[in-house]
Design a protein around this motif. Structure first.
Motif, mmCIF file in Angstrom:
data_model
loop_
_atom_site.group_PDB
_atom_site.id
_atom_site.type_symbol
_atom_site.label_atom_id
_atom_site.label_comp_id
_atom_site.label_asym_id
_atom_site.label_seq_id
_atom_site.Cartn_x
_atom_site.Cartn_y
_atom_site.Cartn_z
ATOM 1 N N GLY A 121 0.752 -1.229 -0.051
ATOM 2 C CA GLY A 121 -0.119 0.180 -0.043
ATOM 3 C C GLY A 121 0.683 1.273 0.004
ATOM 4 O O GLY A 121 2.036 1.076 0.111
ATOM 5 N N LEU A 123 0.700 3.195 2.458
ATOM 6 C CA LEU A 123 1.158 3.242 3.896
ATOM 7 C C LEU A 123 1.774 2.263 4.353
ATOM 8 O O LEU A 123 1.578 1.105 3.925
ATOM 9 C CB LEU A 123 -0.098 3.426 4.690
ATOM 10 C CG LEU A 123 -1.232 4.392 4.316
ATOM 11 C CD1 LEU A 123 -2.538 4.375 5.370
ATOM 12 C CD2 LEU A 123 -0.763 5.728 4.427
ATOM 13 N N THR A 126 0.296 -0.762 6.079
ATOM 14 C CA THR A 126 -0.375 -1.928 5.277
ATOM 15 C C THR A 126 0.327 -3.060 4.851
ATOM 16 O O THR A 126 1.177 -3.050 4.110
ATOM 17 C CB THR A 126 -0.752 -1.174 3.817
ATOM 18 O OG1 THR A 126 -1.898 -0.055 4.268
ATOM 19 C CG2 THR A 126 -1.567 -2.310 3.230
ATOM 20 N N ASP A 133 6.304 -1.823 0.833
ATOM 21 C CA ASP A 133 5.444 -0.766 0.623
ATOM 22 C C ASP A 133 5.980 0.404 -0.290
ATOM 23 O O ASP A 133 6.856 0.250 -0.588
ATOM 24 C CB ASP A 133 4.950 0.013 1.999
ATOM 25 C CG ASP A 133 6.410 0.573 2.947
ATOM 26 O OD1 ASP A 133 6.765 1.831 2.287
ATOM 27 O OD2 ASP A 133 6.971 -0.078 3.420
ATOM 28 N N ASP A 174 -4.617 -0.308 1.115
ATOM 29 C CA ASP A 174 -4.604 0.506 2.272
ATOM 30 C C ASP A 174 -5.958 0.723 2.621
ATOM 31 O O ASP A 174 -6.434 0.966 4.106
ATOM 32 C CB ASP A 174 -4.346 2.013 1.696
ATOM 33 C CG ASP A 174 -2.933 2.125 1.541
ATOM 34 O OD1 ASP A 174 -2.006 1.553 2.386
ATOM 35 O OD2 ASP A 174 -2.375 2.306 0.228
ATOM 36 N N TYR A 175 -7.308 0.444 1.847
ATOM 37 C CA TYR A 175 -8.585 0.390 2.412
ATOM 38 C C TYR A 175 -8.986 -1.045 2.603
ATOM 39 O O TYR A 175 -9.547 -1.531 3.583
ATOM 40 C CB TYR A 175 -9.373 0.899 1.139
ATOM 41 C CG TYR A 175 -9.105 2.145 0.886
ATOM 42 C CD1 TYR A 175 -9.264 3.275 1.699
ATOM 43 C CD2 TYR A 175 -8.687 2.610 -0.553
ATOM 44 C CE1 TYR A 175 -8.815 4.830 1.399
ATOM 45 C CE2 TYR A 175 -8.283 3.844 -0.759
ATOM 46 C CZ TYR A 175 -8.582 4.914 -0.010
ATOM 47 O OH TYR A 175 -8.028 6.025 -0.172
ATOM 48 N N TYR A 194 -8.358 9.998 6.143
ATOM 49 C CA TYR A 194 -7.512 8.453 5.966
ATOM 50 C C TYR A 194 -7.201 8.655 4.432
ATOM 51 O O TYR A 194 -6.032 8.449 4.071
ATOM 52 C CB TYR A 194 -8.552 7.527 6.427
ATOM 53 C CG TYR A 194 -7.651 6.070 5.993
ATOM 54 C CD1 TYR A 194 -6.656 5.564 7.063
ATOM 55 C CD2 TYR A 194 -7.841 5.364 4.909
ATOM 56 C CE1 TYR A 194 -6.117 4.345 7.002
ATOM 57 C CE2 TYR A 194 -7.273 4.008 4.754
ATOM 58 C CZ TYR A 194 -6.290 3.785 5.825
ATOM 59 O OH TYR A 194 -5.562 2.469 5.674
ATOM 60 N N VAL A 198 -3.303 8.482 2.662
ATOM 61 C CA VAL A 198 -3.100 7.617 1.516
ATOM 62 C C VAL A 198 -2.426 8.505 0.199
ATOM 63 O O VAL A 198 -1.553 8.063 -0.365
ATOM 64 C CB VAL A 198 -4.232 6.805 1.190
ATOM 65 C CG1 VAL A 198 -3.809 5.600 -0.195
ATOM 66 C CG2 VAL A 198 -4.636 5.996 2.279
#
Length: 220
Positions: A121, A123, A126, A133, A174-175, A194, A198
């Motif tokens: 992700g 983030l 994640t 990442d 990330d979601y 949030y 991202v």
């Protein structure tokens, strides 16, 4: 309300990705322009980097039926055939872009390299510890540029980086990850905050690459 923020995020991703593809670097349209393809992303773009992560097998595609319709054996791609960067490379008359963790540095000189990691992700939180990442992908890109400069010289390396195509496809994990891992992170942030976090991580990487590529700022 949450759906609208997700839609906004994906729209932003498409916009950011489009900004990183210079119109003068597609050899099918402009045959004289040298081109390399540098890829950042998740499972939609990963050509097998995760197969070289020794600490986990969670996000690896090194078993059948992956790869069976085109490669005839698993390659680490999360598909039974090719992934999006493979088709883009074919259109640009490049060979398949290799995974960063597999390739030798000499291959950076011609086609570019793929840094994507399935499950990754924007983030660092994640799927942490299991994937590469986005910011770590960017660090790998900087290492690749260093070796490129050492191999072909500073001026030639800048020319390769300037004319390259930069392909991004990351953010959905990330979601998804907080939902599948029963994380409480969504309780800590308002939806818009949030999403902003991202998108902000993606934007920061794109901006740095843009400065390196088009304004010739120092590599390191």
């Amino acid at each position: 309300m949450a759906n609208s923020y997700v839609q906004l995020h994906f729209a932003a991703l498409f916009f950011l990705a489009s900004l990183t593809i210079p119109s003068n670097c597609l050899p099918g349209l402009y045959p004289k322009a040298p081109v390399a393809l540098f890829v950042f992303g998740d499972s939609l773009f990963d050509p097998g980097n995760n197969d070289f992560i020794k600490t986990t097998t969670t996000f690896q595609a090194n078993f059948p039926p992956y790869g069976e319709t085109f490669f005839k054996l698993p390659t680490g791609r999360f598909t039974d055939g090719r992934i999006i960067p493979d088709f883009i490379a074919e259109f640009a008359k490049l060979s398949l872009i290799p995974p960063y963790l597999q390739t030798g540095y000499h291959e950076f000189l011609t086609n570019g390299v793929n840094f994507a990691s399935a499950g990754a992700g924007a983030l660092a939180e994640t799927n942490t510890g299991l994937v590469i990442d986005l910011k770590m992908q960017f660090k790998n890109f900087r290492k690749a540029k260093k070796h490129l400069r050492l191999n072909i010289g500073k001026r030639a390396a800048r020319r390769v980086v300037k004319n390259a195509v930069y392909l991004f496809g990351i953010g959905s994990n990330d979601y998804l990850s907080p939902l599948t891992n029963n994380s409480s992170i969504f309780k800590l942030y308002a939806p818009q905050d949030y999403v902003a976090m991202v998108v902000g991580n993606i934007t920061s990487v794109v901006q740095v690459i843009f400065r390196f590529s088009f304004f010739f700022q120092p590599f390191f």
